[in-house]
Design a protein around this motif. Structure first.
Motif, mmCIF file in Angstrom:
data_model
loop_
_atom_site.group_PDB
_atom_site.id
_atom_site.type_symbol
_atom_site.label_atom_id
_atom_site.label_comp_id
_atom_site.label_asym_id
_atom_site.label_seq_id
_atom_site.Cartn_x
_atom_site.Cartn_y
_atom_site.Cartn_z
ATOM 1 N N GLU A 1675 0.862 -1.181 0.000
ATOM 2 C CA GLU A 1675 0.000 0.000 0.000
ATOM 3 C C GLU A 1675 0.900 1.233 0.000
ATOM 4 O O GLU A 1675 1.775 1.371 0.860
ATOM 5 C CB GLU A 1675 -0.915 0.035 1.223
ATOM 6 C CG GLU A 1675 -1.794 1.288 1.273
ATOM 7 C CD GLU A 1675 -2.676 1.344 2.500
ATOM 8 O OE1 GLU A 1675 -3.483 2.274 2.613
ATOM 9 O OE2 GLU A 1675 -2.542 0.442 3.358
ATOM 10 N N VAL A 1676 0.694 2.110 -0.962
ATOM 11 C CA VAL A 1676 1.490 3.336 -1.097
ATOM 12 C C VAL A 1676 0.525 4.527 -1.071
ATOM 13 O O VAL A 1676 -0.465 4.553 -1.815
ATOM 14 C CB VAL A 1676 2.306 3.353 -2.405
ATOM 15 C CG1 VAL A 1676 3.077 4.665 -2.538
ATOM 16 C CG2 VAL A 1676 3.249 2.171 -2.446
ATOM 17 N N VAL A 1677 0.815 5.511 -0.201
ATOM 18 C CA VAL A 1677 -0.013 6.707 -0.071
ATOM 19 C C VAL A 1677 0.921 7.922 -0.073
ATOM 20 O O VAL A 1677 1.943 7.919 0.630
ATOM 21 C CB VAL A 1677 -0.864 6.686 1.218
ATOM 22 C CG1 VAL A 1677 -1.739 7.936 1.291
ATOM 23 C CG2 VAL A 1677 -1.717 5.430 1.278
ATOM 24 N N PHE A 1678 0.570 8.964 -0.828
ATOM 25 C CA PHE A 1678 1.341 10.199 -0.820
ATOM 26 C C PHE A 1678 0.478 11.332 -1.362
ATOM 27 O O PHE A 1678 -0.633 11.109 -1.870
ATOM 28 C CB PHE A 1678 2.638 10.068 -1.644
ATOM 29 C CG PHE A 1678 2.428 9.633 -3.065
ATOM 30 C CD1 PHE A 1678 2.277 10.549 -4.082
ATOM 31 C CD2 PHE A 1678 2.381 8.274 -3.377
ATOM 32 C CE1 PHE A 1678 2.091 10.157 -5.381
ATOM 33 C CE2 PHE A 1678 2.186 7.867 -4.685
ATOM 34 C CZ PHE A 1678 2.043 8.811 -5.686
ATOM 35 N N GLU A 1679 0.989 12.570 -1.233
ATOM 36 C CA GLU A 1679 0.307 13.756 -1.722
ATOM 37 C C GLU A 1679 1.165 14.421 -2.788
ATOM 38 O O GLU A 1679 2.396 14.449 -2.676
ATOM 39 C CB GLU A 1679 0.034 14.743 -0.583
ATOM 40 C CG GLU A 1679 -0.938 14.237 0.456
ATOM 41 C CD GLU A 1679 -1.144 15.261 1.568
ATOM 42 O OE1 GLU A 1679 -1.763 16.304 1.314
ATOM 43 O OE2 GLU A 1679 -0.671 15.011 2.688
ATOM 44 N N ILE A 1680 0.497 14.996 -3.803
ATOM 45 C CA ILE A 1680 1.207 15.649 -4.899
ATOM 46 C C ILE A 1680 0.583 17.010 -5.163
ATOM 47 O O ILE A 1680 -0.594 17.248 -4.898
ATOM 48 C CB ILE A 1680 1.167 14.803 -6.192
ATOM 49 C CG1 ILE A 1680 -0.277 14.621 -6.666
ATOM 50 C CG2 ILE A 1680 1.850 13.476 -6.004
ATOM 51 C CD1 ILE A 1680 -0.398 13.960 -8.028
ATOM 52 N N ARG A 1681 1.420 17.919 -5.669
ATOM 53 C CA ARG A 1681 0.961 19.205 -6.191
ATOM 54 C C ARG A 1681 1.725 19.449 -7.491
ATOM 55 O O ARG A 1681 2.826 19.997 -7.498
ATOM 56 C CB ARG A 1681 1.216 20.338 -5.201
ATOM 57 C CG ARG A 1681 0.614 21.681 -5.676
ATOM 58 C CD ARG A 1681 0.743 22.762 -4.645
ATOM 59 N NE ARG A 1681 2.131 23.079 -4.401
ATOM 60 C CZ ARG A 1681 2.578 23.792 -3.378
ATOM 61 N NH1 ARG A 1681 1.720 24.244 -2.499
ATOM 62 N NH2 ARG A 1681 3.865 24.033 -3.221
ATOM 63 N N CYS A 1731 -3.903 19.809 -11.655
ATOM 64 C CA CYS A 1731 -2.890 20.856 -11.757
ATOM 65 C C CYS A 1731 -3.454 22.208 -11.325
ATOM 66 O O CYS A 1731 -3.121 23.236 -11.913
ATOM 67 C CB CYS A 1731 -2.379 20.933 -13.192
ATOM 68 S SG CYS A 1731 -0.585 21.039 -13.310
ATOM 69 N N ASP A 1732 -4.324 22.199 -10.303
ATOM 70 C CA ASP A 1732 -4.980 23.434 -9.882
ATOM 71 C C ASP A 1732 -4.225 24.166 -8.785
ATOM 72 O O ASP A 1732 -4.748 25.106 -8.181
ATOM 73 C CB ASP A 1732 -6.395 23.134 -9.391
ATOM 74 C CG ASP A 1732 -6.417 22.120 -8.252
ATOM 75 O OD1 ASP A 1732 -5.326 21.667 -7.851
ATOM 76 O OD2 ASP A 1732 -7.514 21.771 -7.784
ATOM 77 N N GLY A 1733 -2.995 23.753 -8.498
ATOM 78 C CA GLY A 1733 -2.192 24.434 -7.490
ATOM 79 C C GLY A 1733 -2.466 23.967 -6.068
ATOM 80 O O GLY A 1733 -1.923 24.559 -5.122
ATOM 81 N N ARG A 1734 -3.265 22.915 -5.881
ATOM 82 C CA ARG A 1734 -3.571 22.399 -4.551
ATOM 83 C C ARG A 1734 -2.971 21.013 -4.377
ATOM 84 O O ARG A 1734 -2.584 20.353 -5.318
ATOM 85 C CB ARG A 1734 -5.090 22.342 -4.334
ATOM 86 C CG ARG A 1734 -5.784 23.702 -4.469
ATOM 87 C CD ARG A 1734 -7.276 23.570 -4.280
ATOM 88 N NE ARG A 1734 -7.952 24.854 -4.430
ATOM 89 C CZ ARG A 1734 -9.265 25.010 -4.360
ATOM 90 N NH1 ARG A 1734 -10.045 23.961 -4.138
ATOM 91 N NH2 ARG A 1734 -9.803 26.215 -4.502
ATOM 92 N N TRP A 1735 -2.928 20.558 -3.119
ATOM 93 C CA TRP A 1735 -2.407 19.232 -2.804
ATOM 94 C C TRP A 1735 -3.491 18.181 -3.056
ATOM 95 O O TRP A 1735 -4.674 18.395 -2.735
ATOM 96 C CB TRP A 1735 -1.942 19.146 -1.351
ATOM 97 C CG TRP A 1735 -0.699 19.919 -1.084
ATOM 98 C CD1 TRP A 1735 -0.597 21.154 -0.547
ATOM 99 C CD2 TRP A 1735 0.637 19.486 -1.359
ATOM 100 N NE1 TRP A 1735 0.720 21.544 -0.462
ATOM 101 C CE2 TRP A 1735 1.504 20.537 -0.949
ATOM 102 C CE3 TRP A 1735 1.196 18.329 -1.890
ATOM 103 C CZ2 TRP A 1735 2.879 20.450 -1.061
ATOM 104 C CZ3 TRP A 1735 2.570 18.250 -2.012
ATOM 105 C CH2 TRP A 1735 3.401 19.296 -1.606
ATOM 106 N N HIS A 1736 -3.105 17.041 -3.608
ATOM 107 C CA HIS A 1736 -4.017 15.942 -3.895
ATOM 108 C C HIS A 1736 -3.428 14.644 -3.326
ATOM 109 O O HIS A 1736 -2.218 14.392 -3.437
ATOM 110 C CB HIS A 1736 -4.241 15.801 -5.401
ATOM 111 C CG HIS A 1736 -4.850 17.015 -6.036
ATOM 112 N ND1 HIS A 1736 -6.203 17.229 -6.070
ATOM 113 C CD2 HIS A 1736 -4.277 18.103 -6.623
ATOM 114 C CE1 HIS A 1736 -6.458 18.381 -6.673
ATOM 115 N NE2 HIS A 1736 -5.292 18.940 -7.024
#
Length: 1827
Positions: A1675-1681, A1731-1736
């Protein structure tokens, strides 16, 4: 004996039996203990390699002892060559024993089979081929372990005293902190001794340190105060006692009862309120709660990534998972029940009848099922235990087998001997089994075991203390080193103080002696005075004699006083000269500026007087021209006055030093003569009145007093001169005399020139008060201006030459900086002079030599000039001889030039490129038909093509007539090769001694001329070198009608980047109100520039253009600091060479609004504050303003280049040229200055356009280029399979046309100079010309049928998006042209190209080799001291990272801007600057080192940092004996290198970690080292050494070093990576731009940032140290911007072809796998843009063949084929990108991720990128740009 020899075989067998008999029990506590996982076993692969090596050497081969074995083998005792058993970690071993030598990869042991202390190997791979530092909890960055080992597949750490946990990830009991945070340590709990005494440790929170249980009636964060209701000393006396106040509160310190609450005064309606103890307890509790909340807040902020937060998140995640599973189960049950109810509707009766039976059967089946389940679980557990036991037995058997093989090899036993010893061992085992238990021996063994355990505990305790002591060694050594430095500094200070004491003692002695002499002289004088007074009483009748004496004495007193003043002044000047020879430069600038202000004030008065009457602006312009040069001369006059003052001072000091003793004797004798004369007169005098006698006495006393004072001053001056260094002073005086003497002649000349000019200004101010517009006054003003110009032309060039020679002889850089300031003023004045738009009248004998601002190199391939012309048709000379000369620009030898003349009633453009003249007559418009007012002429040359334009305007309208004529050179020449020292530019005529070429040898021009532009620069006749026969009295300038050229001149202002407008007191036109508004229109092609600026102390308002978009920043004294408002959405691009209307609205003093082209861009709120400004700068500002305290808040300090118009404040217009503070701007908006003829490419950029061209038929093109790189693609064009490209290959220029290559013979075109390429294609030949050197080849005939020559084709400059053999170009391309099918030949305007990728169209940062700085050794030279070169202890725990062979990732095209993304692809960053410090070994490596590096190494670099330590530059040989380094230590810059065995260390005295940019040059010459900082501080140190023996090898490190490097020579704190920004690295004048390898280096970002890992557009990736299984479950979880809609997020690849890839493509997230059967994938596309400038949040879960993808709760999954043979593979995991060689062809996205990643977790465990195995490319680990 047999038993002893067989014992090595018996011991492993016993161990095997022990493990077999107690396989279910733990192996700990047994007699024979072996750490199976900690030991090293040879892997199958390595065993195969070893067997192969053994087979390579025959078993029976015999090598004679005279020969040596090959590398990798050793000679046995029998003389055979056997392979070294070094596990692949060494290549040599000792003969006889086979012990390995020089173990590599951080291994040790006799066979390189172990890891040293602090390192650990990988048991999965067998022998540790790569030993890593202990991850306890973070390798290197936060390692708090003494040692570590592996157990059960996990790393176990032996922690230091203060730490606990399997990985030392938490603090031990009694300590607090967060070891997982870099920089955090565990500290001891401090509860002031008020915690539970029964506990071993004080009880406090393990993260924050807050005490939990405070006893003894105490409270507080550290139990440091008494609880409410108690008083006393809680920390020391610990005597908190209950208050005895009857329930009321008492003072917490003294116990004094506090007064009751005050009663409400009588006479009010309010009732009396009495508060009991509860209210006081409540208020105290509230107060404590507030403090606790603040502490908790700070604690929570500090532990956001700590253990407590991690634990809470894990619990919350677990609860969420359980809840989700339960809800899913309930949902499935509900569906099942619904189906059962529907199906059971018709069968209800049958179910009722069978219910009892089914219930009974169900109960029976349930019981059986439970029993079967229990039995199954027991069977499963037993099977699991059995498998574990079998695995342990298998491992034990393998271990025993390996040890037996090892023993056999070690003892050199034959198979027969081995079998024999095995049989003996078996017999021994049988005998052991047949005997009874060894009870007595077992008891003895237990006792020995107990003793051994006690001894082991003692050893462990000692070992722990030893480790603690060893850990402190480096700190102690560092502190000792610092103390040593401080002691050395103290010693120097003491020595200096001792010198001061000695000097003071000498002075005291001299003062004492002087006092004694003074007392004796005073007594003598007193006696003499008494005698004189007695005598003078009787001389009242004789007045004539005493009066005469009185007058003579007065004269002598004046002379003596004057001489005393001169000596006193000379003394002061001598002291100042000895202290600093160049202090007078401040006076120079100050006086120059003061005088300039005075002249400016007078000019302003004249300006105001003339303004009202100057309707056409003629007088105003002439006077402005005069004022310009008056300012120039004023600056020069003040400079020469200061130089003359320096010369006079030097002469006086020299004279005083030589003849001071003689002067003392002379004045002493003179005084004695005066005394004798007075006494003689006294004897002869009979009468005198009392008043005269008293006056005479007073003068005599004054004479003696002045004489004594003079004598004392002279004695002190002699003493100080003797104490100073006479030789040094004399040398300095001689240098100063030589330097200043050269300026004396110019000083006198300038004085003569400026005096009448100053008088003229005053006369104009006085006489023109009532000026009326008439020709006489106008002619007078013009005549005065002409006189000033004439005198200035004689002085100005001479002064420049004098200044140049003076600067070359300057002994110190302070004088050079002062002269440089004068040069800047002169250059600024020349810039102003270039913008004087006033014509000059030429009478046929006149001439002007113009000073062109442009570099002649820029005129080689392209020349463009425009000017205004008007003929004096009524002049009889013109009628008699109509052919006239106009201008000449060329060499003095008249062989290469361009010119303009009138021949045969035609305007003729003439140019010669070295062979023959080309004449282009404009016969369409004869000169005789030209109007009597000004027309515009423009001449242009592109290569060998020439063109002339004529524009005739209309006075009554905006209509114009245009005429054009073309021509070209027939010969091979295409360059205008002008020599800088021999080039001249004559207008209107030439001096008598100059010989024009025959085609231009004509009489001088008659009429008016006004220059406009030269290439892109504005130029004026008033920026001249010399003028000849220019008389403004008889020939005033011509007026140019304002109606003409209105479209391009009247409403616009041109800024060239050096000038600015200043509007003072803007409220005179409007008031700051509730709505304050600024409006302005701008037009520019440049990327950056200052538009508006207002300053008031530390408060400021700035509007700038940054990377083509608006950037507004202001601070009106806000408590929160400056406010930023920028066009982050990129709504309005400004630098498109079009006019844009910008409006700034400040509403209600709290909201700032930015509007562009009447479109709202952005707004921001701030604190309600009015604008506190009065003045505003437009288009730029003075240097002292731009570099003031606000400089850190500006995006840049570049002036605006382009056009502005319509500046308004509160809708009120301003005429910028009429503002008194305006400097260096002009009317008009020249189109040539707005073109982008130049482009800079950074290696990843290109520009392209689509036009009607056909480069394979008839084609000619050319361009300039300039670079320091040997390779790069300059031009690219293709038609089908045919390609035409121009590129650089190893310094040569190569033309490749359809496979036919033409290469230039020279390979030195990457020298940083401008070169010109011309390419020609005909049906017969291909030609390549580089700097007029031609190469050609035949063009073979080809069938081009079917190809349309008129179709629109695409071509590229600077590179291409296609994968070609050449990399993209790094450098500048300018003045490009080529023949097109749809228009004439003209220079390409890159601004009009539709596709521009990472290209800058303004400026060229390619630097030419700088001029070497020469400085004499001064007092601030740094000297190496022997006691400062002690070696600091080496850090053994450094990581040795393997070198990577990965190449730079392929980046997809068009990445400059992603239209789907909110954030820009490249955050705001300093141009050509890079940030280092993301990891401990962040760095760039360069492989190329010049051959002459050992003879001379001159580096220059710019740096900016806040860090106190860090490595900037390092290079050495392989053994690091020869080295050279620049690093930061304690904020100071240190330049260090070796000279043979001596280490030279040059250290700055000042600290430079102030966050500002500093320029540093460090040089290692043949016998001297220099460190030059900001051009002001020069430190140098000579040395003796042999340059031939000083050799270094690649690589060259920038920003840091590889693990393990430099610790031999540099202190450990400075070995770590430099934390800050570096730019403009140059070696021996050449820029370093292409690194061979990059590790965690990013552009130097500006603006806000936050926590995270940033992957830049330059490419890069992170290789995780903690790999996970690709085959079964994870299981891999992370946040991207993201900043780009496409890119690789994660990639793992196994050796058997299985892979996992997660990537984005156009906003869609996809997971693609291959499990050994086939590919399968799943995707998620969000409704909103990723690509809206927020973290996902992104999560991927895999369980066997099921994969689920979750993106912001949007879930999708896929079920792939089941692989029954699937196994776990532990392979590297790549984050953010992957080398292209590992990518499979089926992947749709191959470029790397651009953006930020944070909170990365694998199987609920946080992954720290800081301990990654590798960080490659432009990746920032700790910092993520927020905007």
């Amino acid at each position: 004996m047999a038993l002893i020899s067989a014992w090595p075989f018996v011991s492993p067998i016993l161990f095997f039996l022990r493990c077999f008999s107690s396989s279910t029990a733990s192996s700990e506590g047994g007699v024979f203990q072996f750490d199976i996982e900690g030991s090293s076993a040879v892997s199958t692969q390595e065993a195969t390699v070893i067997r192969g090596q053994q087979q390579a050497v025959a078993a029976g081969s015999w090598v004679p002892f005279a020969e040596e074995c090959q590398e990798g083998f050793y000679r046995t005792s029998l003389g055979k060559c056997s392979p070294c058993d070094c596990n692949g970690n060494a290549n040599r071993c000792l003969d006889g024993s086979g012990i390995c030598v020089d173990c590599q990869r951080n291994t040790t042991g006799q066979h390189c089979e172990q890891c040293p202390d602090g390192f650990i190997g990988d048991v999965v791979r067998g022998v540790p081929t790569f030993c890593q530092p202990c991850p306890c909890p973070l390798p290197a960055l936060a390692n708090f372990a003494v040692s570590c080992y592996r157990k059960s597949g996990n790393v176990r750490c032996v922690c230091k005293e203060n730490y606990a946990g399997p990985n030392c990830e938490r603090c031990a009991p009694g300590y607090y902190g967060n070891p997982l945070l870099i920089g955090s340590t565990c500290k001891k709990c401090d509860c002031s001794g008020n915690s539970d005494p029964n506990l071993i440790f004080e009880d406090c929170d393990e993260v924050t340190g807050q005490c939990r249980n405070c006893l003894r009636n105490t409270t507080g964060f550290k139990c440091e105060r008494c609880a409410p209701g108690y008083y006393g000393d809680a920390r020391f006396a610990k005597n908190c006692t209950e208050c005895n106040c009857g329930g009321r509160m008492c003072d917490s310190q003294t116990g004094e009862c506090l007064a009751d609450n005050p009663q409400v005064s009588t006479g009010t309606d309010c009732p009396t309120i009495s508060c009991d103890k509860c209210i006081w307890d409540l208020t105290d509790d509230i107060r404590l709660a507030v403090l606790a909340i603040d502490e908790s807040k700070s604690t929570l902020l500090s532990i956001s990534t700590g253990v407590a937060a991690q634990k809470r998140l894990n619990d919350l995640n677990l609860t969420t998972t359980h809840l989700q599973a339960a809800m899913a189960k309930k949902k499935n049950h509900a569906v099942l029940w619904t189906i059962q109810v529907d199906d059971a509707a018709d069968e209800m009766n049958d179910l009722l009848r069978e219910a009892a039976t089914l219930d009974e059967q169900g109960n029976e089946a349930s019981s059986k099922g439970l029993m079967i389940q229990k039995e199954t679980m027991e069977t499963n557990n037993r099977a699991t235990q059995l498998v574990q036991q079998l695995n342990n037995m298998r491992d034990n058997i393998q271990e025993i087998s390996s040890k037996m093989n090892y023993y056999t090899v070690q003892q050199q036993l034959s198979p027969e001997e081995t079998a024999q010893k095995l049989s003996v061992a078996e017999e021994m085992l049988k005998e052991i089994r047949s005997r009874k238990p060894f009870t007595h021996q077992k008891q003895l063994a237990h006792e020995e075991e107990y003793g051994a355990e006690e001894l082991l505990l003692q050893v462990e305790d000692f070992h722990e203390r030893y480790n603690d002591t060893r850990s402190l060694v480096s700190d102690v050594l560092e502190q000792l080193s610092e103390q040593d430095v401080k002691l050395s500094d103290l010693q120097e200070a003491i020595e200096q103080a001792l010198d001061y004491v000695i000097q003071t003692d000498d002075i005291n002695k001299e003062n004492t002696a002087s006092l004694q002499r003074r007392e004796k002289q005073q007594e003598k004088v007193k006696d003499q005075t008494d005698e004189v007074n007695g005598i003078l009483l009787s001389t009242t009748s004789i007045l004539a004699g005493p009066q005469k004496v009185n007058s003579e004495l007065s004269e002598i007193i004046k002379n003596v006083s004057g001489f005393y003043a001169e000596i006193d002044g000379a003394k002061k000047e001598l002291q100042e000269k000895i202290a600093n020879l160049s202090l007078f430069d401040d006076d120079l600038v100050e006086k120059a500026m003061q005088h300039a202000h005075n002249l400016r004030r007078l000019a302003d008065e004249l300006d105001s007087n003339l303004y009202g009457v100057d309707t056409n602006g003629l007088v105003q312009r002439a006077i402005n021209a005069s004022n310009v040069y008056e300012n120039i001369v004023s600056y020069i006059e003040e400079a020469n006055k200061a130089a003359l003052l320096a010369l006079n001072t030097t002469n006086r000091v020299n004279d005083a030093a030589v003849g001071i003793d003689t002067q003392i004797i002379y004045h002493k004798g003179k005084s004695e003569e005066l005394l004798n004369e007075a006494m003689e007169l006294h004897r002869t005098a009979d009468d005198s009145n009392d008043l005269t006698i008293a006056d005479t006495s007073r003068h005599v006393n004054g004479t003696f007093a002045r004489m004594n004072a003079l004598r004392s001053h002279l004695m002190r001056a002699i003493t100080k001169m003797k104490s100073a260094e006479p030789e040094e002073a004399r040398e300095r005086l001689e240098q100063a005399k030589l330097k200043t003497a050269e300026a004396v002649s110019a000083t006198m000349t300038v004085t003569q020139a400026t005096t009448p000019m100053d008088e003229n200004v005053r006369l104009w101010s006085q006489n023109l008060q009532d000026f009326q517009h008439n020709s006489a006054a106008y002619d007078s003003a013009v005549h005065s201006a002409g006189d000033a110009v004439k005198k200035l032309t004689e002085v100005f060039p001479e002064l420049l030459d004098k200044l140049r020679r003076v600067e070359q002889k300057a002994p110190a850089n302070n004088i050079s900086s002062s002269i440089q300031r004068i040069r800047e003023l002169i250059a600024q004045t020349r810039s102003v002079a270039s913008k004087v738009q006033v014509s000059m009248m030429f009478g046929g004998q006149s001439a002007v030599e113009v000073n062109p601002k442009i570099n002649v190199e820029e005129l080689k391939s392209f020349t463009s000039m425009s000017l205004y012309i008007k003929f004096q048709k009524d002049n009889p000379e013109l009628a008699a001889s109509p052919d006239r000369f106009i201008l000449y620009l060329g060499n003095k030898n008249a062989k290469t030039y361009i010119g303009l003349a009138i021949k045969n009633d035609n305007l003729v453009y003439i140019y010669n490129l070295g062979d023959e003249d080309v004449e282009i007559p404009l016969d369409a418009k004869p000169v005789s038909t030209w109007p009597s007012y000004f027309s515009i002429i423009k001449i242009e040359r592109i290569g060998r093509h020439g063109k002339i334009f004529l524009t005739v305007p209309s006075l009554s309208s905006t209509a114009e007539e245009k005429f054009i004529k073309k021509g070209e050179v027939l010969g091979p020449g295409s360059l205008l090769n002008l020599e800088p020292e021999n080039a001249v530019f004559y207008v209107g005529g030439v001096p008598p001694d100059f010989k024009l070429p025959p085609s231009l040898d004509l009489p001088g021009f008659i009429g008016c001329l006004e220059l406009a532009t030269l290439n892109d620069d504005v130029i004026s006749l008033y920026n001249f070198k010399h003028v000849y026969n220019i008389d403004t009295t008889t020939s005033p300038p011509c007026a140019r009608n304002k109606l003409a050229f209105t479209q391009s001149r009247a409403v616009s202002y041109f800024f060239d980047g050096s000038g600015y407008a200043l509007a003072r007191n803007i409220e005179r036109r409007g008031r700051f109100s509730q709505v304050t508004r600024f409006d302005i229109e701008v037009r520019t092609p440049t990327d950056n520039g200052l538009i508006l600026l207002m300053i008031n102390g530390s408060m400021f308002f700035s509007l700038e253009m940054h990377n083509g978009f608006l950037y507004l920043r202001y601070d009106f004294g806000f408590s929160t600091g400056p406010v930023l408002l920028e066009d982050s959405m990129k709504k309005a691009q400004i630098n498109d060479a079009k006019f844009h209307e910008i409006s700034i609205i400040y509403h209600n003093s709290k909201k700032m609004i930015l509007v562009v082209d009447r479109r709202h861009i952005k707004s921001v709120d701030n604190e309600r504050t009015a604008m506190p400004f009065t003045d505003i700068y437009i288009g730029g500002a003075p240097a002292e303003v731009l570099h003031s305290s606000i400089s850190s808040h500006l995006a840049g300090s570049i002036g605006f280049k382009g056009c502005m118009k319509g500046f308004q404040f509160q809708k009120k217009d301003f005429n910028l040229l009429e503002e008194p503070g305006t400097l260096g701007i002009s009317y008009g908006c020249p189109e040539d200055s707005l073109m982008s003829r130049k482009a800079y490419f950074n290696g990843d950029s290109f520009i392209s356009s689509s036009q009607k061209v056909s480069l394979f038929t008839e084609f000619e093109g050319g361009f300039n280029f300039r670079t320091l790189q040997p390779n790069g693609l300059l031009f690219y064009y293709s038609e089908g399979s045919d390609v035409l490209s121009i590129s650089m290959d190893r310094g040569a220029v190569v033309l490749n046309a359809s496979g036919i290559k033409i290469q230039s013979p020279d390979r030195n075109y990457n020298d940083g100079k401008t070169h010109f390429i011309v390419t020609s294609v005909t049906s017969e030949r291909y030609e390549l010309t580089v700097d007029d050197k031609k190469q050609s080849k035949k063009n073979p005939p080809k069938d081009r049928a079917g190809k349309s020559p008129e179709s629109i084709k695409k071509f590229y400059f600077g590179g291409s998006p296609f994968r070609t053999q050449q990399a993209n170009f790094t450098g500048c391309i300018s003045n490009a042209y080529f023949t097109r099918l749809d228009r004439e030949v003209e220079v390409e305007d890159f601004q009009q190209y539709p596709e521009k990728v990472q290209t800058s169209l303004y400026g060229c940062p390619v630097e030419s080799p700088p001029v070497a700085l020469l400085h004499k050794k001064g007092k601030n030279s740094s000297k190496a001291k022997g006691n400062r070169n002690k070696k600091v202890g080496r850090d053994k725990d450094k990581i040795q990272q393997p070198s990577t062979g990965f190449k730079k990732l392929y980046q997809e095209v068009n990445i400059q801007r992603d239209p789907q993304c909110h954030l820009p692809m490249n955050p705001k960053a300093t141009e050509h600057a890079y940030q280092y410090g993301g990891t401990a070994n962040s760095r760039q490596e360069f492989d190329h080192i010049p051959k002459d590096f050992s003879q001379r190494a001159q580096f220059s670099i710019s740096l900016k940092t806040h860090s106190s330590h860090g490595m900037i530059f390092y290079v050495s040989d392989q053994k690091e004996i020869n080295f050279m380094a620049l690093f930061v230590a304690h904020g100071r810059l240190v330049f260090m290198f070796n000279a043979d065995q001596q280490k030279i260390r040059i250290k700055s005295q000042e600290k430079y970690n102030d966050g500002l940019w500093h320029n540093v040059i460090f040089i290692r010459g043949k016998n001297i080292g220099r460190l030059i900082i900001d051009g002001l501080r020069v430190l140098e140190e000579p040395f003796m050494g042999n340059a031939d023996t000083w050799q270094v090898t690649e690589p060259l490190y920038i920003g840091g070093v590889a693990p393990g490097k430099a610790v031999k020579n540099i202190q450990i704190n400075s070995v770590y990576s430099f934390s800050g920004c570096l730019s403009n690295l140059q070696l021996n004048g050449r820029s370093f731009t292409s690194a061979s390898q990059t590790f965690s280096v990013t552009p130097c970002f500006e603006g806000p940032s936050e926590a995270g890992t940033y992957f830049s557009s330059e490419g890069g990736y992170v290789v995780l140290d903690e790999s996970f299984s690709l085959g079964l479950k994870f299981e891999v979880v992370f946040e991207i911007r993201p900043r780009s809609s496409s890119g690789i997020l994660l990639h793992g690849h196994s050796v058997n072809g299985e892979y996992l890839n997660m990537h984005m493509r156009n906003g869609q997230v996809t997971v693609k796998l291959n499990n050994g059967i086939r590919d399968f994938s799943t995707s998620v596309t969000l409704k909103q843009s990723l690509c809206d400038g927020r973290w996902h949040r992104v999560a991927v879960i895999r369980d066997a063949n099921v994969v689920q993808l979750d993106v912001d709760s949007e879930v999708n999954h896929v079920v792939g084929p089941l692989n029954p043979k699937a196994i776990d593979h532990r392979e590297p995991v790549f984050i953010g990108g992957v080398p292209e060689s590992l990518l499979t062809p089926s992947l749709t996205t191959r470029n790397s991720f651009i953006g930020c990643i944070r909170n990365f977790m694998i199987d609920e465990k946080t992954v720290s990128f800081s301990k990654a195995a590798l960080v490659s490319g432009a990746v920032s680990i700790n910092t993520c740009p927020a905007a």
